[in-house]
Design an enzyme around this catalytic site. Structure first.
Site, PDB file in Angstrom:
ATOM      1  N   SER A  54       0.791  -1.229   0.000  1.00 15.36           N
ATOM      2  CA  SER A  54       0.000   0.000   0.000  1.00 15.36           C
ATOM      3  C   SER A  54       0.826   1.284   0.000  1.00 15.36           C
ATOM      4  O   SER A  54       0.311   2.338  -0.340  1.00 15.36           O
ATOM      5  CB  SER A  54      -0.940   0.002   1.201  1.00 15.36           C
ATOM      6  OG  SER A  54      -0.195   0.037   2.393  1.00 15.36           O
ATOM      7  N   HIS A  88      -5.805  -4.488  -1.557  1.00 20.16           N
ATOM      8  CA  HIS A  88      -5.611  -3.309  -2.401  1.00 20.16           C
ATOM      9  C   HIS A  88      -5.621  -3.647  -3.892  1.00 20.16           C
ATOM     10  O   HIS A  88      -5.484  -2.758  -4.723  1.00 20.16           O
ATOM     11  CB  HIS A  88      -4.278  -2.608  -2.074  1.00 20.16           C
ATOM     12  CG  HIS A  88      -4.361  -1.682  -0.908  1.00 20.16           C
ATOM     13  ND1 HIS A  88      -5.015  -0.467  -0.956  1.00 20.16           N
ATOM     14  CD2 HIS A  88      -3.884  -1.796   0.355  1.00 20.16           C
ATOM     15  CE1 HIS A  88      -4.924   0.133   0.223  1.00 20.16           C
ATOM     16  NE2 HIS A  88      -4.256  -0.655   1.031  1.00 20.16           N
ATOM     17  N   LYS A 119     -12.682  -1.749   0.720  1.00 23.46           N
ATOM     18  CA  LYS A 119     -11.924  -0.868  -0.175  1.00 23.46           C
ATOM     19  C   LYS A 119     -12.674  -0.761  -1.517  1.00 23.46           C
ATOM     20  O   LYS A 119     -13.745  -0.167  -1.547  1.00 23.46           O
ATOM     21  CB  LYS A 119     -10.488  -1.368  -0.308  1.00 23.46           C
ATOM     22  CG  LYS A 119      -9.723  -1.209   1.019  1.00 23.46           C
ATOM     23  CD  LYS A 119      -8.256  -1.527   0.949  1.00 23.46           C
ATOM     24  CE  LYS A 119      -7.575  -1.108   2.241  1.00 23.46           C
ATOM     25  NZ  LYS A 119      -7.021  -2.230   3.015  1.00 23.46           N
TER      26      LYS A 119
HETATM   27  C1  PLP Z   1      -6.892  -2.701   4.392  1.00 26.67           C
HETATM   28  C2  PLP Z   1      -6.183  -3.979   4.477  1.00 26.67           C
HETATM   29  C3  PLP Z   1      -6.592  -4.972   5.379  1.00 26.67           C
HETATM   30  C4  PLP Z   1      -7.686  -4.740   6.381  1.00 26.67           C
HETATM   31  O1  PLP Z   1      -8.940  -4.738   5.776  1.00 26.67           O
HETATM   32  P1  PLP Z   1     -10.235  -4.423   6.662  1.00 26.67           P
HETATM   33  O2  PLP Z   1     -11.331  -5.162   5.989  1.00 26.67           O
HETATM   34  O3  PLP Z   1     -10.389  -2.944   6.654  1.00 26.67           O
HETATM   35  O4  PLP Z   1      -9.961  -4.943   8.039  1.00 26.67           O
HETATM   36  C5  PLP Z   1      -5.930  -6.188   5.354  1.00 26.67           C
HETATM   37  N1  PLP Z   1      -4.896  -6.415   4.498  1.00 26.67           N
HETATM   38  C6  PLP Z   1      -4.469  -5.471   3.638  1.00 26.67           C
HETATM   39  C7  PLP Z   1      -3.339  -5.782   2.715  1.00 26.67           C
HETATM   40  C8  PLP Z   1      -5.093  -4.235   3.609  1.00 26.67           C
HETATM   41  O5  PLP Z   1      -4.652  -3.299   2.766  1.00 26.67           O
END
Ligand code: PLP
Length: 397
Positions: free
Chosen positions: A183, A211, A242
């Site tokens: 990220s 992502h 996301k």
């Molecule tokens: C955002 C993210 C998470 C967490 O996701 P949530 O559903 O918000 O708990 C887990 N792994 C990665 C790689 C992320 O970018």
């Protein structure tokens, strides 16, 4: 008793503030979208949400959620295996498996829980987990909860991964785990080479598509699509928080027996509430939309290319990316904060990141593109970057 504890906490909080690491939260009073309204009344263009497909306030998702709210009520008041499973949960699990070309899916309250609950039920002390050094915090925490031996390789470094695999050869099972997109840089994991090494050293592969799902690959099926490996990795985790609508919810999808075992033994699944039916209904609609047309994925890809090209043409230093994350390198921490503050003044909302979130001396502004952005929004952002870049001496000519 509380007085001394209070003093202790205040001391640490002061240290955080003095180090310039105190996190403030900006309050948004509008729906999430390309343009948002802040509590100050300021309207800004949003370039720091994970709203990659622009679905966070999508009308047909809101409609699907509203219908489910009326048909199915508000909450389930139960974990899945007692009385927390609705027809919508089952349908969404099937839809997610169809989307990724996997055998079965298990839903969680968040991907943080999916990653927290995936390792411990599957592996024991005679096994090995081989993890990318830049993997998400939830993977790190999940690995900590598991008794397996831990190996770590430098970010996307295949020589190091091979060395770690060799060190783990006396273990019963080996599991390689990687984020699909990292990220902070936006770089994509070299999944083709990871899978080749897994085959050579007899290892399983897990990829976290949080992502990358909806973003990477021509139809947004993630890194397994990009590398033509659909259905070839054993475990995929991801989020509904996301690109997939941005509300809440996570999932693990993959081999049938793995998912079956998680339903029996995964603690965040067994001991935490199921997602509300309205979220499952919106998720179903979201996958249907992404299957019916490729409009959103295409628009996101066009927007990402357009923005990155524009920024490169101006002479900005951009990290190589194949995702919707564009890291504009400034290197200096203070400069990154000043730059972001001036951009906000220009109506462009982005965040500057610096140590310890990124390595020392690698401060940057992270821009996240979305299918919600119109060309005019991208042009405004590029113009604001140009103006600020000249004012702060980042652009020389
Ligand atoms: C955002 C993210 C998470 C967490 O996701 P949530 O559903 O918000 O708990 C887990 N792994 C990665 C790689 C992320 O970018």
């Amino acid at each position: 008793m509380y007085t001394s504890f209070q003093k202790h906490l205040s001391g640490i909080i002061d240290e955080i503030r003095e180090a310039g690491l105190y996190k403030n939260e900006r309050v948004i009073v509008s729906p999430q979208g390309a343009e948002i309204t802040l509590s100050t009344g300021q309207k800004v263009l949003n370039f720091c949400a994970n709203n990659y497909l622009g679905l966070s306030a999508d009308k047909s998702l809101v409609e699907a959620a509203t219908k489910a709210l009326n048909d199915h009520g508000y909450g389930m008041s139960s974990v899945r295996f007692i009385c927390g499973t609705s027809d919508l949960h089952k349908e969404l699990e099937k839809k997610i498996a169809g989307f990724f070309g996997t055998e079965d899916t298990i839903l969680y309250a968040a991907c943080f829980d999916a990653n927290g609950g995936v390792f411990e039920p599957l592996l024991g002390e005679e096994d090995a987990i081989i993890s990318d050094a830049l993997n998400h915090a939830s993977i790190i925490d999940g690995v900590r909860l598991c008794k397996a031996q831990r190996f770590r390789y430098a970010n996307a470094d295949m020589e190091d991964l091979e060395a770690q695999l060799k060190s783990a050869m006396n273990c019963r099972f080996r599991l390689i785990v990687s984020d699909g997109v990292f990220s902070m840089d936006g770089n994509v994991a070299p999944l083709d080479r990871i899978v080749a090494l897994a085959e050579k050293y007899d290892a399983l592969v897990m990829v976290d598509e949080s992502h990358s799902a909806g973003v990477v690959g021509n139809t947004g099926r993630g890194v397994t699509e990009l590398y033509n490996l659909k259905g070839r990795v054993e475990i995929i985790t991801g989020t509904l928080g996301k690109a997939f609508g941005g509300a809440i919810g996570g999932f693990t999808t993959g081999r049938k027996e793995i998912i079956e075992m998680l339903r029996q033994r995964s603690r965040p699944y067994l001991f935490s509430n199921s997602i509300p039916p309205l979220v499952a209904a919106a998720g179903i609609r979201m996958i249907e939309m992404m299957t019916e047309t490729n409009t959103l994925q295409d628009k996101l890809h066009r927007n990402s290319e357009y923005f990155i090209e524009g920024m490169k043409k101006l002479g900005f230093d951009i990290k190589p990316t194949r995702s919707a994350i564009c890291a504009v390198m400034l290197y200096d921490a203070k400069l990154s904060q000043e730059f972001a503050a001036r951009l906000l003044g220009e109506g462009i909302y982005v965040i500057g990141f610096y140590f310890p979130v990124v390595p020392k001396g690698e401060a940057r502004i992270r821009v996240q593109l979305s299918a919600a952005h119109e060309t005019e929004h991208l042009d405004r952002a590029i113009a604001a970057f140009e103006k600020t870049g000249r004012e702060l001496g980042v652009l020389k000519n």
